[in-house]
Design a protein around this motif. Structure first.
Motif, short mmCIF file in Angstrom:
data_model
loop_
_atom_site.label_atom_id
_atom_site.label_comp_id
_atom_site.label_asym_id
_atom_site.label_seq_id
_atom_site.Cartn_x
_atom_site.Cartn_y
_atom_site.Cartn_z
N LEU A 125 0.80 -1.22 0.00
CA LEU A 125 0.00 0.00 0.00
C LEU A 125 0.84 1.27 0.00
O LEU A 125 0.29 2.37 0.11
CB LEU A 125 -0.93 0.01 1.22
N ASP A 167 2.23 2.91 -2.36
CA ASP A 167 1.91 3.83 -3.45
C ASP A 167 0.45 4.25 -3.46
O ASP A 167 0.03 5.02 -4.32
CB ASP A 167 2.26 3.19 -4.80
N VAL A 168 -0.34 3.75 -2.52
CA VAL A 168 -1.75 4.09 -2.44
C VAL A 168 -1.92 5.32 -1.56
O VAL A 168 -1.53 5.32 -0.40
CB VAL A 168 -2.56 2.91 -1.87
N GLU A 169 -2.47 6.38 -2.12
CA GLU A 169 -2.63 7.61 -1.38
C GLU A 169 -4.09 7.96 -1.09
O GLU A 169 -4.38 8.72 -0.18
CB GLU A 169 -1.98 8.77 -2.13
N ASP A 208 -7.31 5.24 -5.36
CA ASP A 208 -6.15 4.41 -5.68
C ASP A 208 -6.35 2.98 -5.19
O ASP A 208 -6.03 2.02 -5.89
CB ASP A 208 -4.87 4.97 -5.04
N LEU A 209 -6.88 2.85 -3.98
CA LEU A 209 -7.11 1.53 -3.40
C LEU A 209 -8.17 0.77 -4.19
O LEU A 209 -8.01 -0.43 -4.47
CB LEU A 209 -7.53 1.67 -1.94
N LEU A 211 -6.66 -0.45 -7.42
CA LEU A 211 -5.81 -1.61 -7.14
C LEU A 211 -6.67 -2.87 -7.00
O LEU A 211 -6.34 -3.93 -7.55
CB LEU A 211 -5.01 -1.37 -5.87
N TYR A 223 -2.40 4.19 6.71
CA TYR A 223 -3.30 3.36 5.92
C TYR A 223 -4.75 3.58 6.35
O TYR A 223 -5.66 3.56 5.53
CB TYR A 223 -2.93 1.88 6.03
N ILE A 254 -6.48 6.55 4.73
CA ILE A 254 -6.97 6.33 3.37
C ILE A 254 -8.45 5.92 3.41
O ILE A 254 -9.26 6.35 2.60
CB ILE A 254 -6.14 5.23 2.66
#
Length: 174
Positions: free
Chosen positions: A21, A23-25, A29-30, A33, A81, A84
């Motif tokens: 995670l 690169d997940v901002e 994004d999540l 993915l 995390y 997010i």
């Protein structure tokens, strides 16, 4: 310590993959993915846990908006995390209304004279202690609202995977 995994439903059952995670901002994004893990717009679950503190479930069904459940919003808010998952909509507030003045923050994310452990500021008041989100996110998959709310962060993901019949595939990525 964090653990994150994707469980994608296929015609042959559930497939698991661990996921990074870093690169997940954002929630978008999540969700992207998760959608990449699905071949036919089937259900994909993103399972996230912080050791003994909180867990989150994000469900993505095709192009629909993600459905989110977080076991302890206050604990998750102290995690990169968790942040997010804790969208303004999920917390029931107007976008951008997080109770902080960004210009008054130092580079380390704290206001002058405050430490990261200060839970009495305006942002802490905006995040409730306890679960937030869609507690019915897994109802049709065998985990009802009462059961989901009763899960302990320590073994929640294993319990969810067991109810889905995906224990073995989840353990392969742990």
């Amino acid at each position: 310590m964090y653990f994150a995994a994707l469980l994608a439903r296929t015609e042959d059952g559930w497939e698991a993959s661990d996921t990074e995670l870093d690169d997940v901002e954002t929630l978008s994004d999540l969700a992207d993915l998760a959608r990449e893990a699905s071949t036919d717009d089937d259900t994909v679950l993103v399972l996230i846990e912080q050791e003994d503190a909180w867990f989150g479930v994000v469900r993505v069904d095709g192009e629909e908006d993600p459905r989110i459940y977080v076991s302890d919003a206050a604990a998750a808010a102290r995690s990169s995390y968790g942040e997010i998952l804790l969208t303004d909509e999920l917390l029931g507030r107007e976008p951008g209304d997080d109770g902080t003045d960004l210009e008054s923050l130092d580079l380390d994310g704290t206001e002058d004279g405050e430490t990261d452990d200060d839970e009495d500021g305006p942002a802490a008041e905006a995040v409730p202690h306890g679960p937030v989100g869609d507690a019915e996110v897994l109802d049709d998959l065998g985990v009802d609202e009462k059961e989901l709310r009763g899960l302990d962060a320590e073994d929640a993901l294993s319990s969810i995977a067991e109810a889905l019949g995906a224990s073995e595939v989840l353990e392969t990525v742990r």
